[in-house]
Design a protein around this motif. Structure first.
Motif, short mmCIF file in Angstrom:
data_model
loop_
_atom_site.label_atom_id
_atom_site.label_comp_id
_atom_site.label_asym_id
_atom_site.label_seq_id
_atom_site.Cartn_x
_atom_site.Cartn_y
_atom_site.Cartn_z
N TRP A 58 0.83 -1.21 0.00
CA TRP A 58 0.00 0.00 0.00
C TRP A 58 0.87 1.26 0.00
O TRP A 58 0.52 2.25 -0.64
CB TRP A 58 -0.95 -0.01 1.19
N ALA A 59 1.98 1.22 0.70
CA ALA A 59 2.91 2.36 0.70
C ALA A 59 3.49 2.56 -0.70
O ALA A 59 3.62 3.69 -1.17
CB ALA A 59 4.03 2.14 1.72
N HIS A 60 3.82 1.47 -1.36
CA HIS A 60 4.32 1.52 -2.74
C HIS A 60 3.27 2.14 -3.67
O HIS A 60 3.58 3.02 -4.47
CB HIS A 60 4.70 0.11 -3.20
N GLN A 61 2.03 1.68 -3.55
CA GLN A 61 0.96 2.21 -4.40
C GLN A 61 0.74 3.70 -4.13
O GLN A 61 0.54 4.49 -5.06
CB GLN A 61 -0.33 1.42 -4.17
N ASN A 62 0.79 4.10 -2.86
CA ASN A 62 0.61 5.51 -2.54
C ASN A 62 1.76 6.34 -3.07
O ASN A 62 1.56 7.47 -3.52
CB ASN A 62 0.45 5.70 -1.03
#
Length: 140
Positions: A58-62
């Motif tokens: 999720w951090a990567h996607q954000n």
């Protein structure tokens, strides 16, 4: 700041922001391979990842989502060269630091700190845009 020009700092911030997109993904990749990477269905492995690796995804996607607005703002500031270069430099550096800490806090499951870093990153991007717009308005 270490004798670097504003342009150099902006270009460096863009480069670092690019790298920071993939820093949390290294945890995802490691855990996918630890589970036995499924080439035919790599996305289906997500549910099998440990919670910290899911948060890393999720951090990567954000990071991907916040990258484009930051790069647009940084390129505008690079091209327009607003008069308040200290604010430009501060905003670019703040964005990079905030995004690094955002990923760390997301993976560590510290939502309040993560949200604070998201806000700082967003304000930094907005500041770059506003400074560029004000500079263009003063040129006319």
């Amino acid at each position: 700041m270490l004798g670097l020009s504003t342009a150099t700092i902006l270009v460096g911030a863009i480069a670092l922001a690019t790298v920071l997109i993939y820093v949390p993904f290294t945890l995802v990749a490691y855990n996918r391979f630890a589970l036995g990477y499924d080439l035919s269905a790599p996305r289906s492995m997500f549910d099998k990842l440990p919670p910290y690796a899911q948060r890393a995804m999720w951090a990567h996607q954000n990071a991907l989502e916040t990258f484009a607005p930051f790069v647009a703002a940084a390129i505008l500031a690079y091209l327009i060269q607003p008069e308040n270069s200290a604010w430009v430099v501060g905003s670019a550096v703040a964005f990079v630091v905030a995004r690094l800490l955002y990923s760390i806090f997301y993976i560590a499951d510290l939502p309040l700190l993560r949200s604070l870093m998201f806000g700082i990153g967003s304000i930094s991007t907005g500041t770059l845009l506003i400074l560029s717009l004000l500079s263009v308005a003063s040129i006319r």
